[in-house]
Design a protein around this motif. Sequence first.
Motif, short mmCIF file in Angstrom:
data_model
loop_
_atom_site.label_atom_id
_atom_site.label_comp_id
_atom_site.label_asym_id
_atom_site.label_seq_id
_atom_site.Cartn_x
_atom_site.Cartn_y
_atom_site.Cartn_z
N ALA A 120 29.74 -7.06 -0.85
CA ALA A 120 28.82 -6.07 -1.39
C ALA A 120 29.53 -5.18 -2.40
CB ALA A 120 28.25 -5.22 -0.25
N HIS A 121 28.97 -5.05 -3.59
CA HIS A 121 29.54 -4.17 -4.61
C HIS A 121 28.94 -2.77 -4.54
CE1 HIS A 121 32.17 -6.75 -7.11
NE2 HIS A 121 31.44 -7.73 -6.59
N PHE A 122 27.81 -2.63 -3.85
CA PHE A 122 27.18 -1.32 -3.69
C PHE A 122 26.80 -1.13 -2.22
CE2 PHE A 122 26.54 -2.29 -8.14
CZ PHE A 122 26.82 -1.08 -8.77
N SER A 123 27.05 0.06 -1.71
CA SER A 123 26.77 0.33 -0.29
C SER A 123 25.30 0.32 0.03
CB SER A 123 27.37 1.69 0.10
OG SER A 123 26.81 2.74 -0.69
N THR A 124 24.43 0.43 -0.98
CA THR A 124 22.99 0.49 -0.75
C THR A 124 22.33 -0.88 -0.69
OG1 THR A 124 22.70 0.75 -3.13
CG2 THR A 124 22.74 2.76 -1.81
N SER A 125 23.03 -1.94 -1.11
CA SER A 125 22.38 -3.24 -1.30
C SER A 125 21.82 -3.81 0.00
CB SER A 125 23.36 -4.23 -1.92
OG SER A 125 23.75 -3.81 -3.21
N ARG A 126 22.59 -3.76 1.09
CA ARG A 126 22.11 -4.36 2.33
C ARG A 126 20.88 -3.63 2.87
NH1 ARG A 126 22.23 -4.01 7.86
NH2 ARG A 126 22.13 -6.06 8.90
N SER A 127 20.89 -2.29 2.83
CA SER A 127 19.74 -1.55 3.35
C SER A 127 18.50 -1.82 2.51
CB SER A 127 20.05 -0.05 3.38
OG SER A 127 20.35 0.44 2.09
N ILE A 128 18.65 -2.01 1.21
CA ILE A 128 17.50 -2.34 0.36
C ILE A 128 16.95 -3.71 0.73
CG2 ILE A 128 16.84 -2.93 -2.00
CD1 ILE A 128 18.70 -0.71 -2.97
N LEU A 129 17.82 -4.70 0.88
CA LEU A 129 17.36 -6.03 1.25
C LEU A 129 16.68 -6.03 2.61
CD1 LEU A 129 20.31 -8.30 0.03
CD2 LEU A 129 17.91 -8.50 -0.65
N ARG A 130 17.26 -5.33 3.57
CA ARG A 130 16.65 -5.31 4.90
C ARG A 130 15.30 -4.62 4.87
NH1 ARG A 130 19.21 -4.80 10.86
NH2 ARG A 130 17.22 -4.69 11.97
N ARG A 131 15.22 -3.52 4.15
CA ARG A 131 13.94 -2.80 4.05
C ARG A 131 12.87 -3.68 3.39
NH1 ARG A 131 12.61 2.70 3.58
NH2 ARG A 131 10.34 2.86 3.51
N PHE A 132 13.27 -4.42 2.35
CA PHE A 132 12.33 -5.31 1.67
C PHE A 132 11.82 -6.39 2.63
CE2 PHE A 132 11.93 -9.45 -0.50
CZ PHE A 132 10.79 -9.21 -1.25
N ILE A 133 12.71 -6.99 3.40
CA ILE A 133 12.31 -8.04 4.34
C ILE A 133 11.39 -7.47 5.42
CG2 ILE A 133 13.13 -9.69 6.06
CD1 ILE A 133 15.70 -9.95 4.41
N GLU A 134 11.74 -6.32 5.96
CA GLU A 134 10.93 -5.74 7.03
C GLU A 134 9.56 -5.32 6.53
OE1 GLU A 134 14.39 -3.95 9.99
OE2 GLU A 134 13.47 -2.65 8.49
N ASP A 135 9.49 -4.77 5.32
CA ASP A 135 8.20 -4.31 4.78
C ASP A 135 7.28 -5.48 4.40
OD1 ASP A 135 9.06 -1.76 5.13
OD2 ASP A 135 9.37 -1.31 3.00
N ASN A 136 7.86 -6.66 4.14
CA ASN A 136 7.07 -7.83 3.73
C ASN A 136 7.24 -8.99 4.70
OD1 ASN A 136 6.06 -7.21 0.72
ND2 ASN A 136 8.15 -6.44 0.91
N GLU A 137 7.54 -8.68 5.96
CA GLU A 137 7.95 -9.73 6.88
C GLU A 137 6.86 -10.79 7.09
OE1 GLU A 137 10.41 -10.16 11.07
OE2 GLU A 137 9.95 -8.20 10.22
N GLU A 138 5.63 -10.36 7.22
CA GLU A 138 4.54 -11.31 7.46
C GLU A 138 4.36 -12.25 6.27
OE1 GLU A 138 -0.29 -11.32 8.36
OE2 GLU A 138 0.88 -9.50 8.66
N GLN A 139 4.37 -11.69 5.06
CA GLN A 139 4.20 -12.50 3.88
C GLN A 139 5.41 -13.42 3.66
OE1 GLN A 139 3.79 -9.28 4.10
NE2 GLN A 139 1.88 -8.60 3.11
N LEU A 140 6.61 -12.89 3.88
CA LEU A 140 7.82 -13.70 3.70
C LEU A 140 7.88 -14.83 4.71
CD1 LEU A 140 10.43 -10.88 2.99
CD2 LEU A 140 9.61 -12.60 1.36
N PHE A 141 7.42 -14.56 5.93
CA PHE A 141 7.38 -15.61 6.95
C PHE A 141 6.47 -16.75 6.49
CE2 PHE A 141 5.41 -17.58 10.67
CZ PHE A 141 6.54 -18.02 11.35
N ALA A 142 5.28 -16.39 5.98
CA ALA A 142 4.34 -17.41 5.52
C ALA A 142 4.90 -18.17 4.32
CB ALA A 142 3.01 -16.76 5.16
#
Length: 459
Positions: free
Chosen positions: A88-110
């Motif tokens: 990771a080059h930025f400390s914020t990258s993982r939290s952004i990715l996790r938040r994106f997955i959690e907020d769109n989990e149903e759509q991403l699963f489909a």
Amino acid sequence: MMRLVRHGLMYGNLVEVSSPSMVGRYNRALEHLTGKQTDLKEFHIDISGFSPEIGDEFDDPLYLNPNGCNRQFILLNVAQKTAPLLNAHFSTSRSILRRFIEDNEEQLFALSIRDAVVGELVNTIFSIRTPLDLFDIRTIDVEADTVGGHVEAGDELTDKIQRFMTEPDGWWDDVLIAEMVELSKHTGDIIRTPIALQPQSFEQGNFYTSHYGGLYVFRNVKRTACISRQHLEADDLPVKHILTLQNRREIASFLSRNKLVEPVFEADKRRAESILRQKLDFIVIDTAATRGEDLSDVSRRDLRALKRKHHRDLPDEYHDLERVVRQLVKGERLPRITPEDPAFFYLLRSRHHADKQLVNMLLSELTPLDFRQLFICNKDSFYTQYQSWSDAKKTFAARFLSEEYVVDKVGTRTELFGPEPGMSGEDEDNNFRTEQNMGPWGAIPRDDDEDDDDDEDDD
């Protein structure tokens, strides 16, 4: 490093990719993003889809992160949300990715049932040429779609359905109907199973970056600063202070005046005594390992013997902390320790605020003999330092972390650092008052260049 891998302390919790169908799906996504494919039949991926095995195969640890500032990602499964983010080059990258997955989990699963989802963390720059470029990164936009473009096709089909329902001649438009039928073959039933991903944008406020040897950027605080591991050839950064880790007094003043830290013994002196005693043990282990002691099976009794044997050889950090613990046990006034004293930052932890993890990460760099905090808060720095340790210290640290930390990560972090901040980033504990956070023994003296006018915002 294999010792860490065997104990689950390195490359732990990665997602295995081993079935031919998933390897094929990953290769299609990889070719879509980079024009390359892997010859590996099985490998492991992190939250972004980066694989250390493929990085070795390509001899390119940045194959999904060109120039280190616009991270691309491949999602094969929403289970990736719990995986770490490597390189990771930025400390914020993982939290952004996790938040994106959690907020769109149903759509991403489909979507991931049909195809791999690919995307990018997009900011306003494509390469970093000077430290000043880092300050141009204010927001991170997440763009994502499947390799086959299902999201884009779904958006197009939605628009055509809207035309079909609202235009007066829509029911008789054979071309429009034919286009809708063809798109639906690709997208499926978007009425019952919507596949739209919500556009998301995240603010890049205070952060750490590995660029330029490692920088801590604090710009969303009252008194701004950039703290670097090494001297930074830049005097045009839009912050009040440009510091290095050697500027201990200035860093202590910055942390205190922004109310970012508190003494470890502020909330619970009994718990603080236990925490500080463990820090003392870690310092003893470092000294004993340097002097060739066998640490393969050290008991509490062995530690006491090592303390007696090497007491005169122990560093100043140990003796300062030992005096503090002694006074804590007696319930007497604590000895005064200043930022210039080696033990000063060992007595601090972050307050409860949105940048808690970032502040504890910075503190771990100022307390390198506490290998547990270094591992929890700053794994890249831990791995770098680990390579220079003696074999005895490597053995002890790996065994301690696997037996004392990995078995109860949440409980250990809560004991050391207190509860995690909420998603809002609000300070949720009214017991943390301003006067309690000036420093372990009261207000830290102001820097010579600071005066009463500093009570105003610097931005």
